[in-house]
Design a protein around this motif. Sequence first.
Motif, PDB file in Angstrom:
ATOM      1  N   SER A 107     -10.050 -10.734  -5.684  1.00 26.16           N
ATOM      2  CA  SER A 107      -9.300 -10.205  -6.837  1.00 26.16           C
ATOM      3  C   SER A 107      -8.538 -11.301  -7.584  1.00 26.16           C
ATOM      4  O   SER A 107      -7.354 -11.172  -7.904  1.00 26.16           O
ATOM      5  N   PHE A 108      -9.192 -12.431  -7.831  1.00 24.86           N
ATOM      6  CA  PHE A 108      -8.626 -13.459  -8.693  1.00 24.86           C
ATOM      7  C   PHE A 108      -9.662 -13.838  -9.748  1.00 24.86           C
ATOM      8  O   PHE A 108     -10.761 -13.276  -9.787  1.00 24.86           O
ATOM      9  N   GLN A 109      -9.293 -14.762 -10.617  1.00 19.01           N
ATOM     10  CA  GLN A 109     -10.182 -15.201 -11.692  1.00 19.01           C
ATOM     11  C   GLN A 109     -10.463 -16.692 -11.564  1.00 19.01           C
ATOM     12  O   GLN A 109      -9.572 -17.459 -11.205  1.00 19.01           O
ATOM     13  N   VAL A 110     -11.704 -17.048 -11.879  1.00 22.55           N
ATOM     14  CA  VAL A 110     -12.101 -18.460 -11.874  1.00 22.55           C
ATOM     15  C   VAL A 110     -12.620 -18.814 -13.270  1.00 22.55           C
ATOM     16  O   VAL A 110     -13.749 -18.472 -13.619  1.00 22.55           O
ATOM     17  N   PRO A 111     -11.788 -19.434 -14.111  1.00 20.09           N
ATOM     18  CA  PRO A 111     -12.265 -19.840 -15.446  1.00 20.09           C
ATOM     19  C   PRO A 111     -13.353 -20.908 -15.298  1.00 20.09           C
ATOM     20  O   PRO A 111     -13.105 -21.973 -14.727  1.00 20.09           O
ATOM     21  N   VAL A 112     -14.547 -20.601 -15.778  1.00 19.50           N
ATOM     22  CA  VAL A 112     -15.677 -21.528 -15.640  1.00 19.50           C
ATOM     23  C   VAL A 112     -15.931 -22.217 -16.974  1.00 19.50           C
ATOM     24  O   VAL A 112     -16.378 -21.589 -17.932  1.00 19.50           O
ATOM     25  N   GLU A 113     -15.600 -23.504 -17.044  1.00 19.59           N
ATOM     26  CA  GLU A 113     -15.902 -24.285 -18.243  1.00 19.59           C
ATOM     27  C   GLU A 113     -17.351 -24.761 -18.163  1.00 19.59           C
ATOM     28  O   GLU A 113     -17.790 -25.253 -17.124  1.00 19.59           O
ATOM     29  N   GLN A 114     -18.052 -24.643 -19.279  1.00 15.37           N
ATOM     30  CA  GLN A 114     -19.476 -24.946 -19.294  1.00 15.37           C
ATOM     31  C   GLN A 114     -19.767 -26.393 -18.909  1.00 15.37           C
ATOM     32  O   GLN A 114     -20.719 -26.676 -18.179  1.00 15.37           O
ATOM     33  N   ASP A 115     -18.933 -27.319 -19.391  1.00 16.16           N
ATOM     34  CA  ASP A 115     -19.163 -28.740 -19.079  1.00 16.16           C
ATOM     35  C   ASP A 115     -19.059 -28.996 -17.578  1.00 16.16           C
ATOM     36  O   ASP A 115     -19.871 -29.737 -17.008  1.00 16.16           O
ATOM     37  N   LEU A 116     -18.051 -28.399 -16.941  1.00 15.81           N
ATOM     38  CA  LEU A 116     -17.885 -28.580 -15.503  1.00 15.81           C
ATOM     39  C   LEU A 116     -19.032 -27.919 -14.741  1.00 15.81           C
ATOM     40  O   LEU A 116     -19.547 -28.478 -13.769  1.00 15.81           O
ATOM     41  N   LEU A 117     -19.454 -26.741 -15.183  1.00 12.18           N
ATOM     42  CA  LEU A 117     -20.585 -26.054 -14.549  1.00 12.18           C
ATOM     43  C   LEU A 117     -21.846 -26.902 -14.645  1.00 12.18           C
ATOM     44  O   LEU A 117     -22.589 -27.056 -13.659  1.00 12.18           O
TER      45      LEU A 117
END
Length: 694
Positions: free
Chosen positions: A234-244
């Motif tokens: 129940s948390f959020q993981v902001p996924v930046e495209q460059d890091l992905l």
Amino acid sequence: MTKGILFEIGLEELPARFIYNAEKQLATKTKNWLEKLRISFESITTYSTPRRLAVLIKKAAEEQTTIEEEAKGPAEKIAKDEHGDWTKAAIGFTKGQGKTTDDIYTKEVKGTNYIFVKKHIIGKRTKDLLPSFQSIIESIQFANNMRWAEETIRYARPIRWLVALYGEHVIPFEIAHVKTSNITYGHRYLGKTIQLQSPDEYETKLKDNFVIANPQDRKQLILDGIQSLERKESFQVPVEQDLLNEVCNLVEYPSVFQGSIDPDFLQLPSEVLVTSMKEHQRYFPVKSNEGKLLPYFIGVRNGDYHAIHTVIKGNEKVLKARLSDAQFFYEEDRKQSISFFQKKLERVVFQDKLGTLKDKVDRIVEISEQLGKLLNLDKNTLTKVKRAAEICKFDLTTNMVNEFTELQGIMGETYALHFNEDAEVAKGLREHYLPDHANGELPVTILGSIVSVADKLDTIVGCIAAGLVPSGSQDPYGLRRQAVAILRIMESNSWNISLESLINITLNRYQALPVDLKINNDVKNELNKFFRLRATFLFKEMGIEQDVIQAVLHNEIGVFGYTVDKASVLSEKRNDDSFKNVQEALVRILNLSKHSHRDEVNPAIFETSSEQMLFDKYQETHQAYKTANKDRNADEALKQLGKLAEPIHHFFEHNMVMSDDEKIRNNRLSLVNHIAMLINDFADLSAVEWKQHF
């Protein structure tokens, strides 16, 4: 019949930043290669991991396409003699094409008859052509190359194996003493040596040996793993495209895991934590549903989940050490003062000919103050601008920025607030580094915008005056990016200041200093040329046509936002048939003005009413145009110029401009010249390719 074709380049681990572009090149070059060889195929699929680049060609034809080709020979008058017999030129041409003179026929090309023959080119066997793929592998370009052992080839990393299969057969060739085979390799630690029987089993056999060859599949596995943890915890993981993208290109078999950090570290600025995770360890930060940073991180292992708890502990230990360093630096920096760090700037060289960072800051202060005055800022804001400029670089000598260079500006704001600086000034310190890439976020505040432009102007003018003009891909000081940033900031803020005035302010500052620089017209011209190229780049990004760009930049860049508006208006009008009458009139004036005199117009010697009418309309329009120009209203300015169209047409219909009477001729030319100067003040309309003419 068709067969599959597979090529794989096995390498030592490639840097993640190289992989996407290399795979893209491989796809494009392979497609062009097949088309050039006339080998038909169903599809091309490329693969990439840190240790391999590969391409799979499905259903390739077993032979080249047989074609009929027309070969053009010499003109008929050369191919035949005076008796109508074929000359040596004709005979030699047909012989060279494997034909005889009986196969000749003639065709007219642009009013001249030429001789031709048709050739029937039978396709060769595909298997005989495939070894030439060696040149495709060797032609892939990387940002940096290396040589290894005794090899002469330069490549991103050493080539360790090559797979080249046509159906079940190996395609023979050799690169850097590595011969092709049907042998590939699975994961470095979990996989085995793989013998391929056919190209089609490539992806499956690699997967069985812990290699996901398709980068899109690896990305999806990473995203699926992250989303699974989000649902569970129940948390959020902001996924930046460059890091992905980067993480995807660091692993061959991704396994997502969750690690923890000591909650005490959350007392550090969030940017420090995020930078440590993302930039240094390639972890994804974790936030609560309210957006608050949590004491967790998400990592991606290159392998399966065996002994994953040991892996997690190891990653936690590494991150703890880095954050402990950050905490120590943060605490030590806060014990000092801004003046303490400012003093250190005197010992840091910015550039040999341009002095220290302290010298640079002094120049930024003066440029910022003059820019603020041009913008008519109030006294209080000018005071804040000066303070922001004075301390804009102090954080560069802090322990934190020395260790985490990505935090420049960010720590400037954080520490400035700690040392009780004004909040606007502190924010200006962060923003003056923006934008940090060509299309990056711009400063929001007036303080950040002014100091950002002053800083970048100082760097560009100083470096070009020192002879450090960017060439090719070499731009160590990022001058191109900074020039684009200046223009974008000027447009975004609608500054009613010409770029040339800002350049002059900076040049004058350098002229007043005891520096080893020659500030002359050559430097000024080089600067104008440099900025014009960057403005052209921005216009193209906006979709403005090249001829319109040339028209609005024929003299100077000027007030950039207004110049952009001019370009937008002309870009619309160039395709507008209703503007044709205006365009023809104005361009006719511009063309004739090249022979004009610059004398004052004397209405007393007008011979016709059309002369007087044009002169009266010019005087009326001149004032209206100047008002629109002062208001930076491009649409209205062009509209006012358009009011001259009918009087101009009447003028040319009823007057011989180049009269035999010298006095009358010169007076008419002077009138034309005055109008042309007004038109050219807007743009060189003669440079525009008006579409209604074609």
